[in-house]
Design a protein around this motif. Structure first.
Motif, PDB file in Angstrom:
ATOM      1  N   GLU A  16       0.846  -1.197   0.000  1.00 51.66           N
ATOM      2  CA  GLU A  16       0.000   0.000   0.000  1.00 51.66           C
ATOM      3  C   GLU A  16       0.878   1.243   0.000  1.00 51.66           C
ATOM      4  OE1 GLU A  16      -3.305   2.553   0.244  1.00 51.66           O
ATOM      5  OE2 GLU A  16      -3.238   0.450  -0.263  1.00 51.66           O
ATOM      6  N   GLU A  17       1.882   1.247   0.906  1.00 53.67           N
ATOM      7  CA  GLU A  17       2.757   2.405   1.020  1.00 53.67           C
ATOM      8  C   GLU A  17       4.067   1.990   1.663  1.00 53.67           C
ATOM      9  OE1 GLU A  17       2.626   6.947   2.855  1.00 53.67           O
ATOM     10  OE2 GLU A  17       0.888   5.640   3.072  1.00 53.67           O
ATOM     11  N   GLN A  18       5.141   2.664   1.258  1.00 49.46           N
ATOM     12  CA  GLN A  18       6.450   2.399   1.848  1.00 49.46           C
ATOM     13  C   GLN A  18       7.140   3.718   2.133  1.00 49.46           C
ATOM     14  OE1 GLN A  18       9.188   0.292  -0.646  1.00 49.46           O
ATOM     15  NE2 GLN A  18      10.640  -0.043   1.002  1.00 49.46           N
ATOM     16  N   LYS A  19       7.627   3.846   3.360  1.00 44.30           N
ATOM     17  CA  LYS A  19       8.432   4.991   3.771  1.00 44.30           C
ATOM     18  C   LYS A  19       9.668   4.405   4.447  1.00 44.30           C
ATOM     19  CE  LYS A  19       4.377   7.847   4.698  1.00 44.30           C
ATOM     20  NZ  LYS A  19       3.569   8.484   5.732  1.00 44.30           N
ATOM     21  N   GLU A  25       3.337  -0.428   4.700  1.00 42.77           N
ATOM     22  CA  GLU A  25       1.922  -0.713   4.896  1.00 42.77           C
ATOM     23  C   GLU A  25       1.489  -1.693   3.825  1.00 42.77           C
ATOM     24  OE1 GLU A  25      -0.641   2.712   6.985  1.00 42.77           O
ATOM     25  OE2 GLU A  25      -1.108   2.405   4.873  1.00 42.77           O
TER      26      GLU A  25
END
Length: 173
Positions: free
Chosen positions: A109-112, A117
């Motif tokens: 979903e998301e990567q930081k 996520e």
């Protein structure tokens, strides 16, 4: 001078390309590691053998100890205090069936930095004493994982609350 600027431009572009590619490979490896950690966690979380004393203090304590290595310290405390860790146990108790996960899938979903996520889907399969499938419940959610000391740990799980509630509050027999 033009040759020098051309050569310098080529070197800078090459460096940027190489750096970008190695960063992308590093990001892919991080996501793969986070997915493996998430998969291991969900398999442990949703693999429950039905028993008479599944909600006993000893059973819940054992359950929490099994789950703890997969969670950050703060999420573990929250999960225990809110009863999140006992949801699959409650399903097994109410349904009088064992539980196991199947078709577990993750999608980024998301990567930081140090955070991933993942959207997930899973079929929660309810099994009778003979191991025969009694019911299959598709579920979905979002896991948030933090990298802590080189290890991916679950920091949050936006689980399929309506599906769990339905399994715990109603028994189809």
């Amino acid at each position: 001078m033009r040759k020098f600027l051309g050569l310098l431009s080529t070197v800078i572009l090459s460096f940027a390309l190489i750096t970008g590619c190695s960063q992308a490979a590093s990001d892919t490896a991080e996501v793969d590691d986070a997915v493996k950690a998430a998969e291991n966690y969900k398999n442990v979380e949703y693999d429950i053998n039905a028993s008479e004393n599944i909600l006993s203090e000893t059973s819940i304590q054992q359950r929490n100890e099994e789950i703890q290595p997969f969670l950050t310290e703060s999420f573990y405390e929250k999960a225990v205090n809110t009863g999140y860790t006992t949801l699959p146990l409650k399903v097994s108790y109410k349904q009088k069936l064992s539980v196991k996960p199947e078709n577990l899938q993750f999608k980024l979903e998301e990567q930081k930095k140090d955070i991933v996520e993942l959207n997930y889907t899973v079929d929660l399969v309810l099994l009778d004493q003979g191991g025969k499938e009694s019911q299959r419940v598709p579920m979905e959610g979002i896991l948030t994982l933090f990298e802590v000391n080189g290890q991916w740990l679950v920091q949050g799980d936006r689980f399929d609350n309506p599906a769990f509630r339905k399994l715990i509050e109603t028994v189809d027999k």
